[in-house]
Design an enzyme around this catalytic site. Sequence first.
Site, PDB file in Angstrom:
ATOM      1  N   HIS A  22       0.838  -1.206   0.000  1.00  0.00           N
ATOM      2  CA  HIS A  22       0.000   0.000   0.000  1.00  0.00           C
ATOM      3  C   HIS A  22       0.875   1.259   0.000  1.00  0.00           C
ATOM      4  CE1 HIS A  22      -4.021  -1.923   1.042  1.00  0.00           C
ATOM      5  NE2 HIS A  22      -3.161  -2.921   1.037  1.00  0.00           N
ATOM      6  N   ASP A 125      -6.075   5.438   2.775  1.00  0.00           N
ATOM      7  CA  ASP A 125      -6.257   4.034   2.440  1.00  0.00           C
ATOM      8  C   ASP A 125      -7.592   3.498   2.954  1.00  0.00           C
ATOM      9  OD1 ASP A 125      -3.990   1.826   1.578  1.00  0.00           O
ATOM     10  OD2 ASP A 125      -5.673   0.952   2.696  1.00  0.00           O
TER      11      ASP A 125
END
Length: 477
Positions: A22, A125
């Site tokens: 990520h 995120d």
Amino acid sequence: MGSSDEHHTLHIFFFPFLAYGHIIPTVDMAKLFAEKGVKATIITTPGNAPFISKAIGKAKTNNNQIQIQTINFSSAEVGLPDGLETTDSITNPCMIEPFFMAISLLQEPLEQLLLKQRPNCVVADMFFPWATDSAAKFGIPRLVFHGTSLFSLCATTCMRFMDPNNDVSSDSESVTIPNLPGEIKIARTSLASYGTGTDMNNLLKEAKESELRSYGIVVNTFYALEKDYADLYSKVLGRKAWHIGPLSLCNRDIEEKAHRGKDASVHEHECLKWLDTKKPNSVVYVCFGSTTRLPDSRLREIAIGLEASGQPFMWVVRKSKEDGVEWLPDGFERRMEGKGVIIRGWAPQVLILEHNAIGAFVTHCGWNSTLESVTAGVPMITWPIFADQFFNEKLVTEVLKIGVPVGAKKWIGLEGDSVSWDAVEKAVKRIMNGGEAIVMRNSAMELSKLARRAMEEGGSSHSDLIALIEELSSITF
Ligand code: UDP
């Protein structure tokens, strides 16, 4: 919003989840926005700042406005070892819950930063579902970054509408995902851990709800790769999505490409020199991403399968020199000298995939690896381990038709999840030799061209990025 002397500089917070899969694309994304004159601030924890700093080093020296802001990760408070700040350091399942507890404790320091700096937008995120509300407190729009494919986002959304007792089409082994273009059938066992009411599933539910209240999503993909699913997501499901990838293409020279993520365990030049000695399209590259640690029994099957295939290979293994060689078949390294290399630790993956000696990639189908392979024009042997990887496999093998499955049908750790060496040998031979292999390689090369075109001026991803920047500027100033 913003002080008067900053009036025309859009300021965006980028807040990645604490996992390499990520952080890496989010840093690429921040670099991309910064190149377009946006002030980018990456929010992370102290343990992750040094590698992020290395990754953005070049962008900084090019006078792009990109900075890192750290907030503390409360490892000690939740009973985790000091310095455990990314998912790959989780060595025991009992660490998962405290890790996510510490993640939720990031909300308050994020809000303090929002109050102090008042950015125009937060790209946070999906694993921070509370970020939509945090941003809303200050009147700031929040964009969600999932880090996966649109195909997988559509598949999980369609699955939620599935009646478990009356599937559209099902048998004891597989189900057809309803309303998903392509008549995609998926093994029931590969969905085993979705929808079982665990903490993780609650978190995924919260993430979905928070996405619906957010400004929209940014996706690391390009329109031509996932047309049907891009249309489903925006036109049918009505979500706002900007496709701005492949993000890895923002790294242009060898140094930038080599410094994504951890320090490589092998110097990039050494790696490329070895590949230079091999014929074009002859080497099988094997890597299971940043987090997966395969058990020794599985590594052994891979070793035997690679040897039996007769193909040169470059294999990245999450082991160190101190782990010895007991996990390998007897005499493996001696027999494979010159034919195959094992990289223990971290490899400069994007550089390797781009080398013309690479003929196939054995991948766990993490979305970054999958897209990096597409971008490099390399066909894949798909070996999903858990989560969205099983969906990404379907995109690669059944929609794009640039890969062959090794036959993994269950999340790792579940009984019967094993894949044997002869399946590895068979898949390698199938993807490297014969007419089908040529067709897949040509299709992969075509997609690679489309990927690069999408990021060029006037390309779909470039246009989406500009449209997003313009929209954010118009709503926030
Ligand atoms: N990666 C790398 N070298 C390695 C292992 C991984 O550069 O030895 C990078 C890879 O290029 C990708 C990311 O780490 O950008 C892994 O992300 P992915 O989504 O493929 O898998 P995850 O690690 O999230 O399971």
